[in-house]
Write a protein that holds these residues in place. Structure first.
Motif, PDB file in Angstrom:
ATOM      1  N   ALA A  30       4.512  -4.090  -5.164  1.00 40.61           N
ATOM      2  CA  ALA A  30       3.299  -3.883  -4.353  1.00 40.61           C
ATOM      3  C   ALA A  30       2.178  -3.273  -5.190  1.00 40.61           C
ATOM      4  O   ALA A  30       1.009  -3.671  -5.068  1.00 40.61           O
ATOM      5  N   ASP A  31       2.518  -2.315  -6.055  1.00 38.60           N
ATOM      6  CA  ASP A  31       1.503  -1.684  -6.906  1.00 38.60           C
ATOM      7  C   ASP A  31       0.880  -2.709  -7.858  1.00 38.60           C
ATOM      8  O   ASP A  31      -0.341  -2.717  -8.062  1.00 38.60           O
ATOM      9  N   ILE A  32       1.717  -3.548  -8.439  1.00 36.97           N
ATOM     10  CA  ILE A  32       1.217  -4.559  -9.370  1.00 36.97           C
ATOM     11  C   ILE A  32       0.329  -5.552  -8.640  1.00 36.97           C
ATOM     12  O   ILE A  32      -0.719  -5.969  -9.147  1.00 36.97           O
ATOM     13  N   ARG A  33       0.733  -5.937  -7.446  1.00 35.68           N
ATOM     14  CA  ARG A  33      -0.088  -6.879  -6.669  1.00 35.68           C
ATOM     15  C   ARG A  33      -1.463  -6.270  -6.352  1.00 35.68           C
ATOM     16  O   ARG A  33      -2.470  -6.986  -6.340  1.00 35.68           O
ATOM     17  N   ARG A  34      -1.505  -4.961  -6.080  1.00 31.31           N
ATOM     18  CA  ARG A  34      -2.798  -4.320  -5.821  1.00 31.31           C
ATOM     19  C   ARG A  34      -3.683  -4.381  -7.069  1.00 31.31           C
ATOM     20  O   ARG A  34      -4.885  -4.657  -6.967  1.00 31.31           O
ATOM     21  N   ASP A  35      -3.098  -4.124  -8.222  1.00 32.06           N
ATOM     22  CA  ASP A  35      -3.882  -4.227  -9.455  1.00 32.06           C
ATOM     23  C   ASP A  35      -4.327  -5.670  -9.691  1.00 32.06           C
ATOM     24  O   ASP A  35      -5.445  -5.914 -10.162  1.00 32.06           O
ATOM     25  N   GLN A  36      -3.474  -6.612  -9.366  1.00 32.86           N
ATOM     26  CA  GLN A  36      -3.813  -8.027  -9.530  1.00 32.86           C
ATOM     27  C   GLN A  36      -4.996  -8.397  -8.642  1.00 32.86           C
ATOM     28  O   GLN A  36      -5.919  -9.106  -9.079  1.00 32.86           O
ATOM     29  N   VAL A  37      -4.982  -7.912  -7.418  1.00 32.01           N
ATOM     30  CA  VAL A  37      -6.098  -8.184  -6.496  1.00 32.01           C
ATOM     31  C   VAL A  37      -7.383  -7.545  -7.009  1.00 32.01           C
ATOM     32  O   VAL A  37      -8.458  -8.166  -6.977  1.00 32.01           O
ATOM     33  N   GLU A  38      -7.275  -6.307  -7.505  1.00 35.08           N
ATOM     34  CA  GLU A  38      -8.475  -5.632  -8.010  1.00 35.08           C
ATOM     35  C   GLU A  38      -9.055  -6.382  -9.213  1.00 35.08           C
ATOM     36  O   GLU A  38     -10.282  -6.542  -9.324  1.00 35.08           O
ATOM     37  N   LEU A  39      -8.195  -6.843 -10.102  1.00 33.99           N
ATOM     38  CA  LEU A  39      -8.687  -7.618 -11.244  1.00 33.99           C
ATOM     39  C   LEU A  39      -9.342  -8.920 -10.773  1.00 33.99           C
ATOM     40  O   LEU A  39     -10.343  -9.362 -11.353  1.00 33.99           O
ATOM     41  N   GLY A  40      -8.797  -9.505  -9.724  1.00 36.03           N
ATOM     42  CA  GLY A  40      -9.421 -10.710  -9.167  1.00 36.03           C
ATOM     43  C   GLY A  40     -10.809 -10.419  -8.611  1.00 36.03           C
ATOM     44  O   GLY A  40     -11.740 -11.215  -8.793  1.00 36.03           O
ATOM     45  N   GLU A  95      -8.435   0.515 -18.020  1.00 39.72           N
ATOM     46  CA  GLU A  95      -7.601   1.520 -17.366  1.00 39.72           C
ATOM     47  C   GLU A  95      -6.407   0.849 -16.690  1.00 39.72           C
ATOM     48  O   GLU A  95      -5.270   1.335 -16.775  1.00 39.72           O
ATOM     49  N   ILE A  96      -6.666  -0.250 -16.004  1.00 36.36           N
ATOM     50  CA  ILE A  96      -5.574  -0.980 -15.359  1.00 36.36           C
ATOM     51  C   ILE A  96      -4.617  -1.542 -16.409  1.00 36.36           C
ATOM     52  O   ILE A  96      -3.400  -1.394 -16.314  1.00 36.36           O
ATOM     53  N   GLY A  97      -5.179  -2.177 -17.430  1.00 34.19           N
ATOM     54  CA  GLY A  97      -4.346  -2.803 -18.453  1.00 34.19           C
ATOM     55  C   GLY A  97      -3.471  -1.822 -19.203  1.00 34.19           C
ATOM     56  O   GLY A  97      -2.345  -2.153 -19.593  1.00 34.19           O
ATOM     57  N   SER A  98      -3.972  -0.595 -19.387  1.00 32.69           N
ATOM     58  CA  SER A  98      -3.201   0.397 -20.139  1.00 32.69           C
ATOM     59  C   SER A  98      -1.920   0.782 -19.410  1.00 32.69           C
ATOM     60  O   SER A  98      -0.978   1.287 -20.036  1.00 32.69           O
ATOM     61  N   GLY A  99      -1.878   0.550 -18.111  1.00 35.82           N
ATOM     62  CA  GLY A  99      -0.675   0.864 -17.351  1.00 35.82           C
ATOM     63  C   GLY A  99       0.440  -0.137 -17.541  1.00 35.82           C
ATOM     64  O   GLY A  99       1.540   0.050 -17.006  1.00 35.82           O
ATOM     65  N   TYR A 100       0.166  -1.190 -18.283  1.00 35.71           N
ATOM     66  CA  TYR A 100       1.162  -2.238 -18.474  1.00 35.71           C
ATOM     67  C   TYR A 100       1.567  -2.400 -19.930  1.00 35.71           C
ATOM     68  O   TYR A 100       1.961  -3.478 -20.364  1.00 35.71           O
ATOM     69  N   ASP A 104      -6.947 -10.196 -21.078  1.00 35.94           N
ATOM     70  CA  ASP A 104      -5.765  -9.482 -21.586  1.00 35.94           C
ATOM     71  C   ASP A 104      -5.059  -8.748 -20.450  1.00 35.94           C
ATOM     72  O   ASP A 104      -3.821  -8.784 -20.346  1.00 35.94           O
ATOM     73  N   ALA A 105      -5.838  -8.058 -19.608  1.00 31.00           N
ATOM     74  CA  ALA A 105      -5.248  -7.298 -18.503  1.00 31.00           C
ATOM     75  C   ALA A 105      -4.571  -8.240 -17.507  1.00 31.00           C
ATOM     76  O   ALA A 105      -3.484  -7.939 -16.990  1.00 31.00           O
ATOM     77  N   GLU A 106      -5.204  -9.365 -17.216  1.00 33.19           N
ATOM     78  CA  GLU A 106      -4.611 -10.323 -16.276  1.00 33.19           C
ATOM     79  C   GLU A 106      -3.288 -10.857 -16.797  1.00 33.19           C
ATOM     80  O   GLU A 106      -2.316 -10.996 -16.034  1.00 33.19           O
ATOM     81  N   ARG A 107      -3.229 -11.154 -18.091  1.00 31.22           N
ATOM     82  CA  ARG A 107      -1.966 -11.640 -18.659  1.00 31.22           C
ATOM     83  C   ARG A 107      -0.885 -10.560 -18.570  1.00 31.22           C
ATOM     84  O   ARG A 107       0.273 -10.852 -18.228  1.00 31.22           O
ATOM     85  N   ALA A 108      -1.254  -9.323 -18.897  1.00 25.31           N
ATOM     86  CA  ALA A 108      -0.282  -8.222 -18.845  1.00 25.31           C
ATOM     87  C   ALA A 108       0.222  -8.005 -17.421  1.00 25.31           C
ATOM     88  O   ALA A 108       1.424  -7.797 -17.198  1.00 25.31           O
ATOM     89  N   VAL A 109      -0.688  -8.053 -16.456  1.00 26.17           N
ATOM     90  CA  VAL A 109      -0.302  -7.847 -15.065  1.00 26.17           C
ATOM     91  C   VAL A 109       0.571  -8.997 -14.574  1.00 26.17           C
ATOM     92  O   VAL A 109       1.564  -8.786 -13.860  1.00 26.17           O
ATOM     93  N   ASP A 110       0.241 -10.218 -14.964  1.00 24.60           N
ATOM     94  CA  ASP A 110       1.050 -11.368 -14.554  1.00 24.60           C
ATOM     95  C   ASP A 110       2.473 -11.261 -15.103  1.00 24.60           C
ATOM     96  O   ASP A 110       3.450 -11.543 -14.392  1.00 24.60           O
ATOM     97  N   ARG A 111       2.586 -10.855 -16.372  1.00 25.40           N
ATOM     98  CA  ARG A 111       3.920 -10.686 -16.953  1.00 25.40           C
ATOM     99  C   ARG A 111       4.686  -9.577 -16.234  1.00 25.40           C
ATOM    100  O   ARG A 111       5.878  -9.725 -15.927  1.00 25.40           O
TER     101      ARG A 111
END
Length: 247
Positions: free
Chosen positions: A180-190, A217-222, A90-97
């Motif tokens: 840049a912030d979103i990419r950092r979260d994307q890397v952390e989820l990876g 926590e990450i997903g809630s930001g999106y 779910d978080a990965e989909r939200a971050v990708d969007r």
């Protein structure tokens, strides 16, 4: 003779031998090797999976990963793991969007700023300059242009103002920072996905719970929310020529 020490040595040796036997049996079971003893480490489902993996033996046996073993033998672990993986998806989909949208906003902001620079007044050397609300002509970095040089510029009255330029420049910076912030979260989820799917060294149930908390926590930001649109060049232009009286 110290009979107590001798007895303790015998007990320790027996325990060491039992631990080695347990380890050997667990490794044999994981490898699908039948040793004639009752299986003590794998569940019936895991043993069945191993038998199916071996087939008729033509492939020379198979093994089960440590992660599979934990999933098959620890229902509490399996539930925690499934919850974490679902939250991760779910978080990965939200971050990708969010990243896709942020990239679009940054691209739009860049395009608007490029148009503003294209329509700005230019010095003889091609440097873009802008007039602020006080009639001062400024370069992109905010430095005031020599009034004598500014007096030679032929203003049409539709050039973008310095205030508009600054607003658009800052908007582009904010848009790029968001990417840049979103990419950092994307890397952390990876990184979290890599840790969760480590077949040989899976995280403990406690670690899985910690990872799920971080994922959520990450997903809630999106959560869906209104995003500001980039400021278009047509919203504000300088209309007055600089006050050149007294030059």
């Amino acid at each position: 003779m110290d009979y107590t020490n001798a007895f303790n040595d015998i007990v320790r040796a027996q325990k060491d031998a039992q631990r080695q036997l347990d380890f050997d049996d667990s490794q044999r079971e994981l490898a699908g090797v039948e040793v004639g003893r009752i299986g003590r480490f794998l569940s019936p489902e895991a043993r069945e999976a191993l038998r199916e993996g071996r087939g008729d033996g033509s492939r020379g046996g198979s093994s089960m990963s440590a992660l599979d073993w934990m999933m098959l033998n620890d229902p509490a672990y399996a539930r925690a793991y499934e919850g974490a993986m679902n939250a991760l998806a779910d978080a990965e989909r939200a971050v990708d969007r969010a990243l896709e949208q942020a990239l679009e906003r940054a691209e739009t902001a860049q395009s608007i700023l490029d148009d503003t620079l294209e329509n700005a007044m230019k010095l003889p050397d091609g440097t873009a300059v802008f007039m602020d609300a006080e009639g001062v002509v400024r370069s992109e970095d905010g430095e005031a242009i020599d009034p004598v040089l500014a007096a030679t510029l032929e203003w049409q009255g539709n050039e973008p103002s310095y205030e508009l330029f600054v607003e658009q420049r800052d908007g582009l910076g904010a848009a790029n920072d968001a990417v840049a912030d979103i990419r950092r979260d994307q890397v952390e989820l990876g990184d979290i996905r890599e840790e969760l799917t480590d077949q040989d060294d899976p995280p403990s149930k406690e670690r899985v719970n910690v990872l799920q908390d971080r994922i959520e926590e990450i997903g809630s930001g999106y959560a869906p929310r209104e995003q500001p649109e980039p400021v278009a060049s047509t919203q504000s232009f300088s209309a007055a020529k600089p006050d050149l009286a007294g030059l």
